[in-house]
Design a protein around this motif. Structure first.
Motif, PDB file in Angstrom:
ATOM      1  N   ARG A 123       0.843  -1.203   0.000  1.00  0.00           N
ATOM      2  CA  ARG A 123       0.000   0.000   0.000  1.00  0.00           C
ATOM      3  C   ARG A 123       0.874   1.247   0.000  1.00  0.00           C
ATOM      4  N   TYR A 124       0.334   2.359  -0.509  1.00  0.00           N
ATOM      5  CA  TYR A 124       1.061   3.631  -0.509  1.00  0.00           C
ATOM      6  C   TYR A 124       1.203   4.213   0.896  1.00  0.00           C
ATOM      7  N   ASP A 125       0.154   4.088   1.690  1.00  0.00           N
ATOM      8  CA  ASP A 125       0.182   4.635   3.041  1.00  0.00           C
ATOM      9  C   ASP A 125       0.929   3.707   3.982  1.00  0.00           C
ATOM     10  N   GLY A 126       1.391   4.261   5.077  1.00  0.00           N
ATOM     11  CA  GLY A 126       2.037   3.463   6.104  1.00  0.00           C
ATOM     12  C   GLY A 126       1.002   2.747   6.962  1.00  0.00           C
ATOM     13  N   PHE A 127       1.364   1.586   7.434  1.00  0.00           N
ATOM     14  CA  PHE A 127       0.498   0.788   8.294  1.00  0.00           C
ATOM     15  C   PHE A 127       1.327   0.154   9.404  1.00  0.00           C
ATOM     16  N   ARG A 128       0.653  -0.315  10.451  1.00  0.00           N
ATOM     17  CA  ARG A 128       1.287  -1.177  11.452  1.00  0.00           C
ATOM     18  C   ARG A 128       0.931  -2.594  11.060  1.00  0.00           C
ATOM     19  N   ARG A 129       1.930  -3.386  10.728  1.00  0.00           N
ATOM     20  CA  ARG A 129       1.718  -4.758  10.295  1.00  0.00           C
ATOM     21  C   ARG A 129       2.100  -5.713  11.417  1.00  0.00           C
ATOM     22  N   ARG A 130       1.218  -6.673  11.661  1.00  0.00           N
ATOM     23  CA  ARG A 130       1.395  -7.645  12.739  1.00  0.00           C
ATOM     24  C   ARG A 130       1.985  -8.934  12.169  1.00  0.00           C
ATOM     25  N   ILE A 131       3.013  -9.428  12.832  1.00  0.00           N
ATOM     26  CA  ILE A 131       3.725 -10.621  12.386  1.00  0.00           C
ATOM     27  C   ILE A 131       3.845 -11.594  13.545  1.00  0.00           C
ATOM     28  N   THR A 132       3.497 -12.866  13.303  1.00  0.00           N
ATOM     29  CA  THR A 132       3.625 -13.919  14.318  1.00  0.00           C
ATOM     30  C   THR A 132       4.720 -14.873  13.880  1.00  0.00           C
ATOM     31  N   VAL A 133       5.646 -15.133  14.804  1.00  0.00           N
ATOM     32  CA  VAL A 133       6.742 -16.074  14.578  1.00  0.00           C
ATOM     33  C   VAL A 133       6.540 -17.254  15.512  1.00  0.00           C
ATOM     34  N   THR A 134       6.527 -18.451  14.937  1.00  0.00           N
ATOM     35  CA  THR A 134       6.385 -19.685  15.719  1.00  0.00           C
ATOM     36  C   THR A 134       7.623 -20.532  15.479  1.00  0.00           C
TER      37      THR A 134
END
Length: 138
Positions: A123-134
């Motif tokens: 996306r052009y706009d900034g976002f907070r992206r959530r990432i899960t590491v297992t």
């Protein structure tokens, strides 16, 4: 043993954001010597990629190809509720992946010399992206 942690990364808009060291730190902290590390991002307009980490022109070229495969504002798109990059971002996410699984050996992900793990913001706009590491193994 299974260890799981979720973290967020703030993006400044379209582009790649390296998360290799964050993942390697989580694997190290897990105490896992041998097993697998699964990384999942929770969004439909971003993706995860494993690619070249030494030459940034590789990632710029990937963006060029993505623009050709899923151009912003294509009049054939019906889904454009959030702007001209909305549907293109969803297509780019589907064409790449929302997850990667990496082997773990000697307490770290077994990446090649020139490989890095990246969140690819579509996306052009900034976002907070959530990432899960297992991390799973012994």
């Amino acid at each position: 043993m299974v260890v799981q942690e979720t973290f967020s990364i703030a993006t400044d808009g379209r582009g790649t954001y390296e998360i290799t060291e964050r993942i390697q730190d989580l694997v190290r902290q897990s105490g896992c010597n041998r097993g697998t590390c699964h990384v999942f991002q929770h969004h439909t307009s971003a993706s995860l990629i494993v690619t070249e980490n030494a030459d940034p022109t590789v990632r710029r070229d990937l963006e060029t190809i993505a623009e050709r495969l899923a151009p912003d504002g294509d009049p054939a798109y019906r889904h454009d509720l959030e702007g001209p990059d909305d549907m293109a971002a969803h297509i780019r996410s589907v064409l790449t992946s929302t997850e990667v699984t990496l082997p773990v050996s000697e307490g770290r992900c077994m990446l090649g010399t020139w490989q890095g793990v990246y969140l690819w913001e579509h996306r052009y706009d900034g976002f907070r992206r959530r990432i899960t590491v297992t991390v799973q193994g012994e």
